[in-house]
Design an enzyme around this catalytic site. Structure first.
Site, PDB file in Angstrom:
ATOM      1  N   TYR A 132     -12.877 -18.744 -12.153  1.00  0.00           N
ATOM      2  CA  TYR A 132     -14.231 -19.163 -12.508  1.00  0.00           C
ATOM      3  C   TYR A 132     -15.203 -18.450 -11.579  1.00  0.00           C
ATOM      4  CZ  TYR A 132     -18.132 -22.325 -13.695  1.00  0.00           C
ATOM      5  OH  TYR A 132     -19.342 -22.849 -14.107  1.00  0.00           O
ATOM      6  N   LYS A 160     -13.536 -16.805 -16.431  1.00  0.00           N
ATOM      7  CA  LYS A 160     -14.708 -17.445 -17.018  1.00  0.00           C
ATOM      8  C   LYS A 160     -15.905 -16.759 -16.382  1.00  0.00           C
ATOM      9  CE  LYS A 160     -17.244 -21.818 -17.373  1.00  0.00           C
ATOM     10  NZ  LYS A 160     -17.314 -23.226 -16.906  1.00  0.00           N
TER      11      LYS A 160
END
Length: 298
Positions: A132, A160
């Site tokens: 992330y 992400k």
């Protein structure tokens, strides 16, 4: 490994602050019924930092019970690497399909520290990892140069991408090809990211509007860009609610209005009130009144 629409779901609470598993089952099932491709639990939108490790594993269990075999990822976002490794190991034993890992949400790690932390968590969980990268919220940017240092570890399968720079998606694809699955993590950049090659959307407003989110993704993948854009333009005022300090309260209010869910949050958050609530409610109600037909998007 991970493509499509993967909701970063909210965590449901009762009025007294306990986990509301029945409401989570209902809401998570709506995502599956709409055609979503997995679930991510206990992230920022899921109020993960407000949950104990035991509670996070309970939410994981509930999500797995309704996911129908589709992947359920647990978010690991701990202040300390030791704690992150411990949670990753417990998630693996609890049946998580993978981990979404925030490198360091409090201390702003440098490049070497970012690589060391991500590598340690991946080893501890021994599960596929979605990195992330969100330099806006956490001020730790997982750049292509850092990804190059992680690429030899097959456990790192996806990112992400939430840098808020649409150029980054193309930079990653140009540098790595299909080595990493790139999923957009910024709701109001989703159309743009999918246009330049992102293979998935870790979505927020999907929890209130799952059919529209899935329709945009599927239309984009089918090359029906104009139809996707028409829905996206309707969706944009709602998607902007995800890019806010109050994203949790914003989206829970949207869920309350769109799918009849609850707004309960854990302190220090409080539900929206006053002018801020009125503004968000107006956006959601206007969108509901103008909701597009998805008949042709099937």
């Amino acid at each position: 490994m991970w493509t499509g629409v993967i909701p970063a779901v909210t965590t449901k609470f009762t009025a007294d602050g306990a986990l509301d598993h029945a409401e989570m089952e209902r809401c998570f099932a709506l995502q599956m019924q709409a055609g979503c491709d997995g679930l991510i639990v206990c992230g920022s939108l899921g109020e993960g930092p407000m949950l104990s490790p035991d509670e996070r594993l309970e939410v994981l269990k509930t999500a797995r019970s309704v996911a129908g075999g589709k992947p359920v990822l647990l978010t690991v976002s701990e202040a300390g690497t030791r704690e992150a490794c411990a949670l990753a190991a417990r998630a693996a034993k609890a049946g998580a399909a993978g981990l979404m890992v925030v490198p360091s949400p409090i201390y702003h790690t440098d490049e070497d520290e970012t690589v060391a932390t991500l590598s340690a968590v991946a080893a501890a969980g021994d599960l596929p990892v979605m990195i992330y990268s969100n330099r806006v919220a956490y001020r730790v940017d997982v750049t292509p140069r850092i990804m190059e240092r992680l690429a030899a570890d097959a456990r790192f399968v996806a990112i992400k991408e939430s840098s808020d720079d649409i150029r980054r998606t193309t930079e990653i694809i140009n540098h790595f090809g299909d080595r990493f699955a790139v999923l957009t993590g910024v709701d109001n950049l989703a159309f743009e990211a999918l246009s330049v090659g992102a293979v998935g959307w870790v979505a927020g407003l999907v929890v209130a509007f799952p059919q529209e989110t899935v329709a945009i993704y599927r239309l984009m993948k089918a090359g029906r860009t104009a139809e996707a854009l028409e829905i996206y333009r309707w969706f944009r005022p709602l998607l902007d609610l995800d890019v806010s300090t109050f994203l949790v309260q914003n989206i829970k209010l949207a869920e309350a209005l769109a799918i009849g869910s609850t707004e309960h949050v854990r302190m220090p958050r409080k539900p929206l009130s006053g002018e801020r609530r009125a503004a968000v409610e107006a956006i959601v109600r206007t969108a509901l009144e103008r909701r597009p037909s998805l008949t042709l998007a099937a």
